[in-house]
Design an enzyme around this catalytic site. Structure first.
Site, PDB file in Angstrom:
ATOM      1  N   LYS A  75     -61.429  90.494 -15.657  1.00 45.03           N
ATOM      2  CA  LYS A  75     -61.995  90.789 -14.338  1.00 45.03           C
ATOM      3  C   LYS A  75     -63.445  91.253 -14.459  1.00 45.03           C
ATOM      4  O   LYS A  75     -64.320  90.808 -13.713  1.00 45.03           O
ATOM      5  CB  LYS A  75     -61.156  91.855 -13.629  1.00 45.03           C
ATOM      6  CG  LYS A  75     -59.782  91.373 -13.210  1.00 45.03           C
ATOM      7  CD  LYS A  75     -58.958  92.502 -12.601  1.00 45.03           C
ATOM      8  CE  LYS A  75     -57.581  92.018 -12.183  1.00 45.03           C
ATOM      9  NZ  LYS A  75     -56.762  93.111 -11.589  1.00 45.03           N
ATOM     10  N   CYS A 125     -60.469  96.854 -13.750  1.00 43.17           N
ATOM     11  CA  CYS A 125     -59.224  97.607 -13.942  1.00 43.17           C
ATOM     12  C   CYS A 125     -58.026  96.739 -13.608  1.00 43.17           C
ATOM     13  O   CYS A 125     -58.114  95.835 -12.769  1.00 43.17           O
ATOM     14  CB  CYS A 125     -59.186  98.847 -13.044  1.00 43.17           C
ATOM     15  SG  CYS A 125     -60.552 100.002 -13.251  1.00 43.17           S
ATOM     16  N   ASP A 126     -56.914  97.032 -14.248  1.00 40.52           N
ATOM     17  CA  ASP A 126     -55.663  96.377 -13.893  1.00 40.52           C
ATOM     18  C   ASP A 126     -54.509  97.310 -14.233  1.00 40.52           C
ATOM     19  O   ASP A 126     -54.569  98.045 -15.233  1.00 40.52           O
ATOM     20  CB  ASP A 126     -55.487  95.055 -14.638  1.00 40.52           C
ATOM     21  CG  ASP A 126     -54.297  94.276 -14.116  1.00 40.52           C
ATOM     22  OD1 ASP A 126     -54.446  93.618 -13.067  1.00 40.52           O
ATOM     23  OD2 ASP A 126     -53.213  94.347 -14.732  1.00 40.52           O
ATOM     24  N   SER A 127     -53.475  97.296 -13.394  1.00 40.12           N
ATOM     25  CA  SER A 127     -52.338  98.189 -13.588  1.00 40.12           C
ATOM     26  C   SER A 127     -51.027  97.414 -13.605  1.00 40.12           C
ATOM     27  O   SER A 127     -50.856  96.453 -12.846  1.00 40.12           O
ATOM     28  CB  SER A 127     -52.285  99.246 -12.469  1.00 40.12           C
ATOM     29  OG  SER A 127     -53.457 100.028 -12.441  1.00 40.12           O
ATOM     30  N   GLY A 165     -55.370  99.444 -17.402  1.00 38.09           N
ATOM     31  CA  GLY A 165     -56.430  99.050 -18.316  1.00 38.09           C
ATOM     32  C   GLY A 165     -57.783  99.202 -17.657  1.00 38.09           C
ATOM     33  O   GLY A 165     -57.936  98.954 -16.457  1.00 38.09           O
TER      34      GLY A 165
END
Length: 261
Positions: A57, A117-119, A154
């Site tokens: 991203k 960011c990623d969750s 992340g």
């Protein structure tokens, strides 16, 4: 800070919760959505998945801001096993802007940082992102109630000018309340679970359905401010360099970067 230029932070996410977290911490980000196809990354480790997606991203938005930008290198001390540049075989997809006023170009009068960011939720041996539909969200909550999982977020921070990045994963254990079928039905009907990883929030309607957490609540929201502070430090920056000064009533935002007492 070694650079006298004011800092600009670009958030590579459409998440209102992440943006609000930054704003609450005194940071006013620009927003540019990456458009990454999350199905391109397949792994059986939740930590690896959210970090790779965060990296993709950030890199997609970096390319949108400066198409000629070469791949970034990890900052010294970052685990090389988790910091390789994105696989060139993976297409990050086009970055798209949101309703927020966001320039897709950079200026020589500012130093631009991009945060991706990623969750994902690790639960019962599975990696859970956003539910596919209301039925999926209902099934998840029927399994999760009264139990616990680990929410991994992340973070990948890129300094465009230096061509460097710092990245890491923050993890928080979440203990879910033993909620009733009626509560599950009402929560799913609200639509909120469909828009978030793990099908729950702690800063919205889902808050009462989380008994407690072990770790940073920001990780569950999707952006850990303590971790962001550490990533900035790896790039030689301070989080106070990103603070903005807001006059009473929320008017007139004035950058405070580079101010030292």
């Amino acid at each position: 800070m070694s650079d006298s230029l004011p800092l600009r932070l670009v958030l590579a996410s459409a998440s209102p919760a992440r943006r609000k977290s930054l704003q609450a911490a005194g940071i006013e980000p620009d927003v540019l959505v990456s458009g990454v196809d999350e199905s391109l990354v397949v792994t059986d480790r939740a930590e690896d998945l959210c970090l790779e997606l965060a990296r993709l991203k950030a890199q997609a938005v970096l390319t949108r801001l400066s198409p000629a930008t070469p791949p970034t290198s990890p900052s010294p001390g970052t685990d090389p096993g988790l910091s390789a540049s994105p696989d060139p075989g993976l297409s990050a997809g086009p970055a798209t802007s949101t309703g927020t006023s966001t320039s897709t170009s950079t200026s020589t009068n500012q130093r631009t940082l991009v945060i991706g960011c990623d969750s994902v939720l690790a639960f019962d041996g599975e990696i859970l992102g956003k539910p596919a539909d209301p039925a999926d969200a209902t099934r998840r909550w029927q399994r999760m109630r009264g139990r616990s999982g680990v929410l991994h977020s992340g973070h990948c921070l890129i300094d465009m000018a230096a061509g460097r990045r710092a990245e890491a994963v923050a993890s928080t254990t979440v203990h879910f309340a033993d909620i009733s079928d009626d509560e599950i039905a009402a929560y799913v009907a609200s639509g909120e679970p469909l828009a978030v990883a793990g099908a729950f929030t702690i800063d919205g309607l889902g808050g009462p359905f989380v008994e407690r957490i072990e770790g940073d609540p920001g990780t569950v929201v999707g952006l850990s401010m303590p971790l962001l502070r550490r990533l900035l430090a790896e790039l030689g920056l301070q989080i106070t360099d990103l603070w903005t000064k807001v006059a009473p009533g929320g008017q007139s935002v004035e950058p405070l970067g580079n101010v030292r007492s």
